[in-house]
Design a protein around this motif. Sequence first.
Motif, PDB file in Angstrom:
ATOM      1  N   PRO A   1      16.145 -41.903  -9.902  1.00  0.00           N
ATOM      2  CA  PRO A   1      17.056 -42.894  -8.931  1.00  0.00           C
ATOM      3  C   PRO A   1      18.332 -42.155  -8.723  1.00  0.00           C
ATOM      4  O   PRO A   1      19.027 -41.502  -9.685  1.00  0.00           O
ATOM      5  CB  PRO A   1      16.864 -44.305  -9.793  1.00  0.00           C
ATOM      6  CG  PRO A   1      16.855 -43.740 -11.347  1.00  0.00           C
ATOM      7  CD  PRO A   1      16.076 -42.601 -11.156  1.00  0.00           C
TER       8      PRO A   1
ATOM      9  N   GLU B   1      22.936 -48.288  -8.744  1.00  0.00           N
ATOM     10  CA  GLU B   1      21.599 -47.534  -8.724  1.00  0.00           C
ATOM     11  C   GLU B   1      21.026 -47.747  -7.244  1.00  0.00           C
ATOM     12  O   GLU B   1      20.752 -48.817  -6.786  1.00  0.00           O
ATOM     13  CB  GLU B   1      20.572 -47.779  -9.797  1.00  0.00           C
ATOM     14  CG  GLU B   1      19.670 -46.694 -10.372  1.00  0.00           C
ATOM     15  CD  GLU B   1      18.997 -47.098 -11.826  1.00  0.00           C
ATOM     16  OE1 GLU B   1      19.307 -46.398 -12.715  1.00  0.00           O
ATOM     17  OE2 GLU B   1      18.148 -48.066 -11.604  1.00  0.00           O
TER      18      GLU B   1
ATOM     19  N   GLU C   1      17.459 -47.391  -5.738  1.00  0.00           N
ATOM     20  CA  GLU C   1      15.999 -46.990  -5.973  1.00  0.00           C
ATOM     21  C   GLU C   1      15.611 -46.001  -4.909  1.00  0.00           C
ATOM     22  O   GLU C   1      15.563 -46.086  -3.811  1.00  0.00           O
ATOM     23  CB  GLU C   1      15.216 -48.356  -5.984  1.00  0.00           C
ATOM     24  CG  GLU C   1      15.485 -49.373  -7.119  1.00  0.00           C
ATOM     25  CD  GLU C   1      15.276 -48.502  -8.505  1.00  0.00           C
ATOM     26  OE1 GLU C   1      14.302 -47.852  -8.729  1.00  0.00           O
ATOM     27  OE2 GLU C   1      15.667 -49.103  -9.450  1.00  0.00           O
TER      28      GLU C   1
END
Length: 498
Positions: free
Chosen positions: A147, A171, A173
Amino acid sequence: MKAATTTAERRYPALRQQLFALLALFILLMLALLWFFQIALLKPMYESIRRHELSYFAAALARADSDSLQEEADRFARRTNICCTVYEISGQYAMQRASAHILSGCVIHNVSSESMMNRLYAGARENALYTERVTDPALESAGESVPESLIAARLVETDDGRTLLIVLDAEIEPVGTTISTLKIQLAVITALLLIAAAVLAAVLSARISRPITQMSREAKKLALGTYDVHFEGGQNREIAELSEALNHAATELSALDSMQKELIANISHDLRTPLTMISGYSEVMRDIPGEMTPENMQIIIDETQRLNTLVNDILDLSRLTGGAQTLSCETISLTETVRSTLDRYAKLRTHDGYKITFENDREAYIYADKSKILQVLYNLVNNAINYTGEDKSVAIRQITKDGVCRIEVTDTGEGIPADQLPLIWDRYYRVKNYHKRGVAGSGLGLSIVKNILLLHGAQFGVTSEPGRGSTFWFSLPEVPKPETGVTEGTGDTTGGSF
Ligand code: ADP
């Protein structure tokens, strides 16, 4: 044998092809939209949402005071799944004031380096919210699909003059796999929908075109003069209405055709009888000496007159029913018009013993076309004379009441059977096998009367008692006597004579 292609076939595609093309176009348009939003825009939209969250988080920390800073950092980190660190910048130094670490692969907690911090600080000084994408180099070198992190930095000046650097790590994805899955799904859906469109186009076009094809087949027969056709409507309202209209048109055309044939048969029959008489008598007078008598001459003159009347009647009726006839109305004395009609029968009264009476209460005026009303009266009186009984009497009455002027023509003949009463006004209708006396007539007189009276908006009718005679009547609104311009009668006729 292959049927010849029609102009329509050459010029237009079939309904099924058109429907399929439209459905396919619609499906492709919908799929293109889906493709664009789900595949092309998925990544940028996702990132934009994350960026928005970072900005929201940074703003919340900027508002917090130094006591609640850690608490706010924890709360927002849990809510948004974003890691954060807040530094206080003092000269060359940066002291950590709050931190929330909830992502295991978080770059700012795991691989934070001085160079990265400097870069973030410099970026935050240039932009209100500085962002950059970073991947954990350790994980990346392991060759995994890792990620990415979206790191944001914001500089805040507090009320008490301190400078804070807020660093956030969200984060991101990887959406590549999702996009590949969606691509496959969309390709399958496209194929399935196109097959469905083909089936739907076939079913729909069959439903719509089958009755239309049947109708066009029947219409071709109709155009060739076959009236025994039937148009099937199918299950569609518009087509059902069209088929009803065509069935009605076929019935009307068929009726018109038989009427036309009947008319031609009647006319030719009526023309042939006097023509045979004229040619027969002429030949006798030419070939046999002594036959050149005034009586024979009179027969020829009478038959010529009959032909003349017949041709005039046909012409009148075709003008009246064809809508070509216009009225030239004026105020006329109806009483006087009846009198002038009866003048024509003076010879009949004196020589043949007919008793023709005219009763009227007073001089009455109507607004009408005089020549046409004369024609009506002539036809009614003529019929009464032709069909009256042995006593040879015909009574004409004028009744004026409530602003309406009514004329009645009564004879003492055999009358007309009740079931035939509505039919006698039809063109060429003659009561069959009923009159003892052979009366020559065209069967057009009452039809002419009806059309003239309809043009005038008059009321009219007949009452008849078989064996006792008939009364034909019509009524028109009475109008006031005009100052000038009307032919007046002598005004001394009340009952008995005219
Ligand atoms: P026609 O030339 O045969 O008299 P009309 O249209 O004037 O044609 O009349 C239609 C039919 O109506 C006649 O053939 C006759 O059978 C019937 N009719 C008309 N007037 C009278 C009447 N006064 N008495 C009895 N029958 C009549």
